[in-house]
Design a protein around this motif. Structure first.
Motif: not given
Length: 485
Positions: A417-437
């Motif tokens: 049961x796999x998520x959409x890869x585009x959504x996964x990548x975008x969520x990863x970018x936002x999470x990395x950014x928000x965590x560092x901020x």
């Protein structure tokens, strides 16, 4: 020696980081634009956030961070509800151990692998980040020791005073063992059950020796890890001093506010939280072609003269040494991060000519790295909850993988049961950014508390900003590597 089979195997494995995606990515995904553009955008946002804080947030916050007590329905506050939850989690662990010992050894069909590694270890960590330190009240090992204490009075009191010099080192050792087993242990249902039984015996013996209060604060690593994660939660559990019933109340607060004005109490705890960060980064790094090639392609020409041929041709007998090399790197990884952290703190101390000891600065600013550790963990592993963890309800219908269908929804094989890869990548970018901020903000608030002027606080954070930039770039680069094939 026939080199052809070994060469074929080695070449095939060298392609793995290019063709298989890490942590339940199931198909190659082409980034919509080069990953360096994501890195530059994230770094620009990080620097901009620092400038905004430095220019417009120049005084130490005086008010207590916003908090609001949430009144739960009376039946939810009853002790019987807490007891039922405790016993339920304990019974799930008993089921996990039993299914591993006598059930089918298919890792994807046996209940215990999915329950422990994904639902409990991953899901429990993320639950702590959402609702607070639930584990403090529901720990299955604490429940078990409390049960033994009812039968054998004084069991939880311990026989020895917990040595202060030990601090959190036992938890760190157990945490390193846990990650090593996860990455290198190749555990199956049966071996996982043995590990859980051994860990249970360790906990019970430690409680008998030093007492439940000390052990579950300093030694039981899930308690330490979930408590650190819970400090970032928008919810926390508390008991009002005036409440004679000692009922648990829930407090709503600003996310990450639990870290404000907090100080790491011991170097062992600092190394523990750095290992939370470094172990996740290492797990991602070891799946990249760069890491694989650093050993097997021998670009520095270190191994080739020693063995008389390129390492890739000696894959079969060098494989155990490669695993040992990875294991040692994993154990040293928090020290590498500690060196970076202390080094950049020293640069800040140099810029401000501060008299604050470097060790004290490390303890004061240590918690500012926790948001980074959390988002690294989430971005690397949360897809496992979507791909395998979501199957736990079906696995409960047939926990032993014997062909049962207790609840009418059993599965008979591995169903991705796999998520959409585009959504996964975008969520990863936002999470990395928000965590560092968030980390930049926490470090800035701490600097305002520790330095006499806003100018000194901002100067002290310039090296820390450089460190956050390095962490952001490295985190996004590691995440992007499996997507480049």
């Amino acid at each position: 020696m026939n080199r052809l089979p070994a060469l074929i195997l080695a070449v095939s494995l060298s392609l793995v980081p290019q063709t298989l995606l890490a942590h339940s990515f199931g198909e190659p995904y082409k980034l919509p634009m080069p990953y360096w553009m994501y890195i530059y955008g994230a770094l620009a946002a990080l620097i901009l956030s620092f400038l905004v804080l430095a220019c417009f947030y120049q005084s130490e916050p005086q008010a207590t961070p916003w908090r609001k007590v949430i009144q739960l329905p009376r039946w939810l506050r009853h002790r019987a509800v807490t007891l039922a939850l405790k016993l339920s989690l304990l019974m799930l662990f008993v089921l996990a151990v039993t299914t591993g010992l006598v059930g089918n050894q298919d890792s994807y069909r046996n209940f215990n692998m999915t329950f422990f590694w994904i639902v409990f270890a991953l899901g429990g960590c993320y639950l702590s980040a959402l609702i607070g330190d639930w584990y403090r009240y529901l720990s299955p090992w604490r429940t078990l020791s409390d049960g033994i204490n009812i039968l054998a009075k004084g069991f939880n009191q311990g026989r020895l005073r917990y040595p202060r010099r030990l601090a959190y080192w036992p938890a760190l050792v157990l945490y390193m063992t846990f990650i090593s087993l996860e990455l290198f242990g190749e555990t199956r249902p049966f071996s996982l059950s043995i590990i859980l039984l051994a860990y249970t015996l360790i906990n019970l013996l430690a409680v008998w020796l030093v007492g439940a209060q000390a052990w579950f604060r300093y030694g039981e690593f899930f308690a330490v890890m979930f408590r650190l994660t819970a400090m970032m939660s928008p919810l926390t559990f508390s008991r009002r001093p005036e409440d004679q019933s000692r009922r648990i109340h829930i407090v709503l607060r600003a996310p990450f506010s639990g870290l404000i004005d907090q100080r790491v109490e011991h170097p062992s705890l600092l190394v523990f939280l750095l290992f939370m960060l470094s172990s996740t980064a290492f797990d991602g790094l070891r799946e990249t072609s760069l890491w694989f090639g650093l050993f097997w392609k021998d670009p520095l020409n270190i191994l080739t003269p020693l063995i008389g041929e390129p390492p890739i041709y000696a894959y079969v007998w060098l494989r155990p040494w490669y695993l040992f090399y990875e294991f040692i790197t994993l154990l040293l990884s928090p020290l590498i991060y500690l060196g970076l952290f202390v080094g950049f703190l020293w640069l800040g101390k140099l810029l401000t000519r501060s008299a604050i000891p470097l060790g004290q600065l490390a303890m004061q600013f240590g918690y500012s790295l926790l948001p980074i550790a959390l988002v690294y963990h989430i971005t690397h592993y949360y897809t496992l909850l979507l791909s395998q963890g979501i199957k736990i309800r079906a696995l409960a219908s047939d926990p032993f993988a014997w062909g049962w269908n207790l609840f009418g929804n059993a599965i008979t094989g591995r169903i991705p049961i796999l998520p959409d890869m585009g959504a996964v990548w975008n969520s990863q970018v936002w999470l990395i950014l928000l965590g560092h901020i968030a980390s930049v903000y926490l470090a800035h608030v701490e600097a305002l508390r520790r330095f006499p002027s806003a100018r000194q606080a901002a100067l002290s954070q310039l090296p820390m900003l450089m460190l956050m930039v390095i962490f952001t770039a490295a985190g996004l680069w590691i995440l992007a590597q499996p997507l480049q094939g």
